[in-house]
Enzyme design. Structure first.
Site, PDB file in Angstrom:
ATOM      1  N   TYR A  46       0.450  -1.431   0.023  1.00 16.07           N
ATOM      2  CA  TYR A  46       0.308  -0.234  -0.207  1.00 16.07           C
ATOM      3  C   TYR A  46       1.068   1.206   0.130  1.00 16.07           C
ATOM      4  O   TYR A  46       1.538   1.496   1.198  1.00 16.07           O
ATOM      5  CB  TYR A  46      -0.903   0.038   1.182  1.00 16.07           C
ATOM      6  CG  TYR A  46      -2.049   0.973   1.243  1.00 16.07           C
ATOM      7  CD1 TYR A  46      -1.979   2.157   0.390  1.00 16.07           C
ATOM      8  CD2 TYR A  46      -2.778   1.036   2.177  1.00 16.07           C
ATOM      9  CE1 TYR A  46      -3.580   2.755   0.250  1.00 16.07           C
ATOM     10  CE2 TYR A  46      -3.618   2.196   2.390  1.00 16.07           C
ATOM     11  CZ  TYR A  46      -4.295   2.958   1.829  1.00 16.07           C
ATOM     12  OH  TYR A  46      -4.975   3.743   1.436  1.00 16.07           O
TER      13      TYR A  46
ATOM     14  N   LYS B 235      -0.592  -1.189  -3.974  1.00  8.91           N
ATOM     15  CA  LYS B 235      -1.966  -0.325  -3.765  1.00  8.91           C
ATOM     16  C   LYS B 235      -1.483   0.978  -4.014  1.00  8.91           C
ATOM     17  O   LYS B 235      -0.788   1.597  -3.244  1.00  8.91           O
ATOM     18  CB  LYS B 235      -3.012  -0.634  -2.607  1.00  8.91           C
ATOM     19  CG  LYS B 235      -4.275   0.547  -2.778  1.00  8.91           C
ATOM     20  CD  LYS B 235      -4.549   0.106  -1.694  1.00  8.91           C
ATOM     21  CE  LYS B 235      -5.885   1.545  -1.270  1.00  8.91           C
ATOM     22  NZ  LYS B 235      -6.632   1.395   0.048  1.00  8.91           N
TER      23      LYS B 235
END
Length: 305
Positions: A136, A164
């Site tokens: 992320y 992400k």
């Protein structure tokens, strides 16, 4: 090790009762709505899931419940957001034991680690779990950027497979594609840049407003994938005022209020969060009500050629 990093993956909210316990009945209702709409994965224990307020036991309960509801039809990802490398490795081990199909991993919490420390952190997790990993990358909110040079070092681990992408720099998608090709899959992590990201080559969308509007979210993804860009744009333009509720410090409260209006959630949050009040509550309700009043009729997006 094989994981299909594509499609819409809701970062689902955690449902609480008025007594501040897990509301598994309402949680199941929402998960079923996501699956019915055609989502491609479920992400548990993220920011929208109020992860920082959940106990380890509660996270395990949510993971087991989700696996019970979706079976083998939809993969389930557990978010790892820990303060220490040791804690992250333990969380990954528990997630694997309880049936997680993959992990979404944040950089170390609280401590602003150096690039060298961040790379070491992700490497240590990767070599201690067989599960596929999505990094992320959200420097806007978490103040740590995973740069392309850092990814170069991380990709020596086969199970680090996706990012992400939440830098809010659309051109970063092209940079990643130019450097790594298909080795690093990209999932957009910002609702208001999702369609733009998909059109620039992102494979998927870790979504927020999907929690309240699952069909519309999946329709945008499927339409653009089928090359029906104008149809996707029409829905996306309607959706944008709602999607902007995701890029707000009170995104959890915003999206939970939207879930109330679509009948698949409640406003209950865990303190220190409190439900919206005053003028901001009125503003959010107006956005939601306007969206519902003008809600588009969706095409048969599940059967596109």
């Amino acid at each position: 090790m094989k994981f299909k990093w594509e499609g819409v993956m809701p970062a689902v909210t955690t449902k609480f009762t008025s007594e501040d316990t897990l509301d598994l009945e309402l949680f199941e209702l929402n998960i079923k709505a996501q699956v019915e709409a055609g989502v491609h994965g479920i992400v548990l224990g993220g920011t929208l899931g109020e992860a920082s307020t959940l106990t380890h036991e509660e996270k395990n309960i949510l993971l087991k419940k989700t696996k019970e509801v979706v079976g083998s039809n939809v993969p389930v990802l557990m978010n790892i957001a820990e303060q220490s490398t040791k804690g992250a490795i333990q969380a990954a081990e528990v997630a694997e034991a309880n049936g997680a199909d993959a992990l979404m991993v944040l950089p170390p919490m609280r401590y602003k680690a150096s690039d060298r420390e961040v790379v070491a952190y992700f490497k240590n997790i990767a070599q201690n779990t067989p599960l596929p990993i999505m990094v992320y990358n959200n420097p806007v909110d978490y103040k740590i950027e995973v740069t392309l040079d850092m990814f170069e070092a991380l990709l020596e681990f086969e199970n680090i497979q996706a990012v992400k992408e939440s830098t809010r720099d659309i051109s970063n998608i092209t940079r990643i594609k130019n450097r790594f090709g298909n080795r690093l899959k990209i999932l957009s992590g910002v609702d208001t840049l999702a369609l733009e990201s998909l059109l620039m080559g992102a494979e998927g969308w870790v979504a927020g407003l999907v929690c309240a509007f699952p069909a519309e979210t999946v329709a945008i993804y499927e339409l653009q994938k089928a090359g029906k860009i104008n149809e996707a744009l029409k829905i996306y333009r309607w959706f944008l005022p709602l999607l902007e509720l995701d890029i707000d410090p009170q995104l959890v409260q915003n999206i939970k209020l939207a879930e109330v209006y679509t009948g698949i959630g409640s406003e209950n949050v865990r303190e220190p969060r409190l439900p919206l009040s005053g003028e901001r509550r009125k503003e959010v309700i107006e956005i939601i009500e306007n969206g519902l009043k003008n809600r588009p009729v969706l095409p048969d997006y599940k059967n596109l050629k």
